[in-house]
Design an enzyme around this catalytic site. Structure first.
Site, short mmCIF file in Angstrom:
data_model
loop_
_atom_site.label_atom_id
_atom_site.label_comp_id
_atom_site.label_asym_id
_atom_site.label_seq_id
_atom_site.Cartn_x
_atom_site.Cartn_y
_atom_site.Cartn_z
N LYS A 58 2.35 2.03 3.74
CA LYS A 58 3.27 0.71 4.09
C LYS A 58 4.52 1.12 4.43
CE LYS A 58 0.26 -2.69 1.88
NZ LYS A 58 0.14 -3.72 0.94
N TYR A 100 -4.26 -8.34 8.78
CA TYR A 100 -4.07 -9.36 7.51
C TYR A 100 -4.65 -10.35 8.23
CZ TYR A 100 -1.71 -6.03 4.43
OH TYR A 100 -1.38 -4.81 3.81
N ARG A 155 0.23 3.33 -6.90
CA ARG A 155 0.98 1.83 -7.24
C ARG A 155 1.40 1.78 -8.72
NH1 ARG A 155 -3.40 -2.06 -4.27
NH2 ARG A 155 -2.33 -2.12 -2.23
N ASN A 193 3.97 -2.76 -2.07
CA ASN A 193 3.38 -1.74 -2.91
C ASN A 193 2.60 -0.53 -2.38
OD1 ASN A 193 1.49 -3.00 -1.49
ND2 ASN A 193 0.32 -3.98 -3.11
N HIS A 246 -1.80 0.58 1.51
CA HIS A 246 -3.25 -0.22 1.71
C HIS A 246 -4.41 0.49 1.79
CE1 HIS A 246 -5.99 -3.25 3.63
NE2 HIS A 246 -6.22 -2.03 4.47
N GLU A 283 -11.48 -2.37 10.01
CA GLU A 283 -10.19 -1.66 10.07
C GLU A 283 -10.38 -0.32 10.60
OE1 GLU A 283 -8.71 -1.73 5.94
OE2 GLU A 283 -8.79 -3.99 5.74
O1 CDP Z 1 -3.72 -4.57 -1.25
P1 CDP Z 1 -4.96 -4.94 -1.88
O2 CDP Z 1 -6.30 -5.30 -1.29
O3 CDP Z 1 -4.89 -4.61 -3.49
O4 CDP Z 1 -4.71 -6.79 -2.20
P2 CDP Z 1 -4.98 -7.99 -1.25
O5 CDP Z 1 -5.30 -9.19 -2.29
O6 CDP Z 1 -5.85 -7.41 -0.31
O7 CDP Z 1 -3.47 -8.30 -0.76
C1 CDP Z 1 -2.93 -7.66 0.29
C2 CDP Z 1 -1.40 -7.28 0.04
O8 CDP Z 1 -0.72 -8.52 -0.01
C3 CDP Z 1 -1.06 -6.72 -1.31
O9 CDP Z 1 -1.14 -5.28 -1.19
C4 CDP Z 1 0.47 -7.16 -1.29
O10 CDP Z 1 1.45 -6.41 -0.51
C5 CDP Z 1 0.52 -8.41 -0.64
N1 CDP Z 1 0.41 -9.60 -1.82
C6 CDP Z 1 1.61 -10.14 -1.92
O11 CDP Z 1 2.54 -9.72 -1.39
N2 CDP Z 1 1.70 -11.53 -2.80
C7 CDP Z 1 0.59 -11.66 -3.45
N3 CDP Z 1 0.58 -12.73 -4.49
C8 CDP Z 1 -0.79 -11.08 -3.19
C9 CDP Z 1 -0.80 -9.95 -2.33
MG MG Z 2 -6.89 -5.77 0.58
#
Ligand code: CDP
Ligand code: MG
Length: 163
Positions: free
Chosen positions: A10, A50, A107, A127, A130, A141
């Site tokens: 990212k 997204y 992470r 974080n 992705h 994707e």
């Molecule tokens: O990236 P991952 O698949 O672990 O998590 P996701 O549930 O698919 O969420 C995508 C991204 O949204 C996360 O990697 C975070 O960067 C962001 N996020 C956030 O900023 N705040 C949250 N409460 C949840 C997710």
């Molecule tokens: Mg995800």
């Protein structure tokens, strides 16, 4: 089962100079890079990556913060290939929020900001990486980020341990 999965370093990961460190962690377990590029993402592309699924799971505000984040600077997009690549990559990536991301995961080793802090600052949790969550996400994707002619077919020298 041999799978392909999408990884993005990212914008925070690229800006912090973590690209090499991140690639190394996947390469060293034997996963093969079959596609790789540096991309400045535009809003149209960001919304396809997204999707509404993010709003459904985390709310519209999180999605908007995430769209700003993913377009704020270049990302490195990679396709890794290997046995159970999707789950193997997610294991190395670690949990979404730093508080639950174990040391040894990407992470866990490179992030510390909480959801509540990010919410207060009205920003996404930055974080660094992705990774496709499952087979369905990986399929969507891969085709969103790469055309067929950008994906290379070759052998790694250590592949005789796999095939
Ligand atoms: O990236 P991952 O698949 O672990 O998590 P996701 O549930 O698919 O969420 C995508 C991204 O949204 C996360 O990697 C975070 O960067 C962001 N996020 C956030 O900023 N705040 C949250 N409460 C949840 C997710
Ligand atoms: Mg995800």
């Amino acid at each position: 089962m041999i799978q392909q999965t999408l990884v993005l370093v990212k914008p925070d990961g690229v800006a912090r100079g973590l690209t090499g460190e991140i690639l190394k962690r996947f390469e060293r377990i034997g996963l093969k890079i079959v596609a790789l590029k540096l991309v400045q993402v535009n809003m149209d592309h960001a919304k396809k990556h997204y999707t509404e699924d993010i709003s459904n799971r985390h709310g519209e505000k999180v999605r908007n913060n995430l769209l700003s984040f993913i377009t704020e600077g270049p990302v490195v997009a990679i396709i890794f290939e290997g046995v159970n690549a999707i789950a193997n990559v997610r294991k190395i990536v670690g949990s979404t929020e730093s508080a639950s991301a174990l040391p040894g995961t990407i992470r866990g080793d490179y992030t510390h900001v909480s959801y509540s802090h990010a919410d207060e600052k009205e920003m996404a949790v930055k974080n660094v990486i992705h990774a496709s969550a499952d087979e369905n996400d990986a399929k969507n994707e891969l085709s969103l980020w790469f055309s067929i002619d950008e994906i290379c077919d070759y052998k790694r020298s250590d592949e005789y341990h796999v095939n």
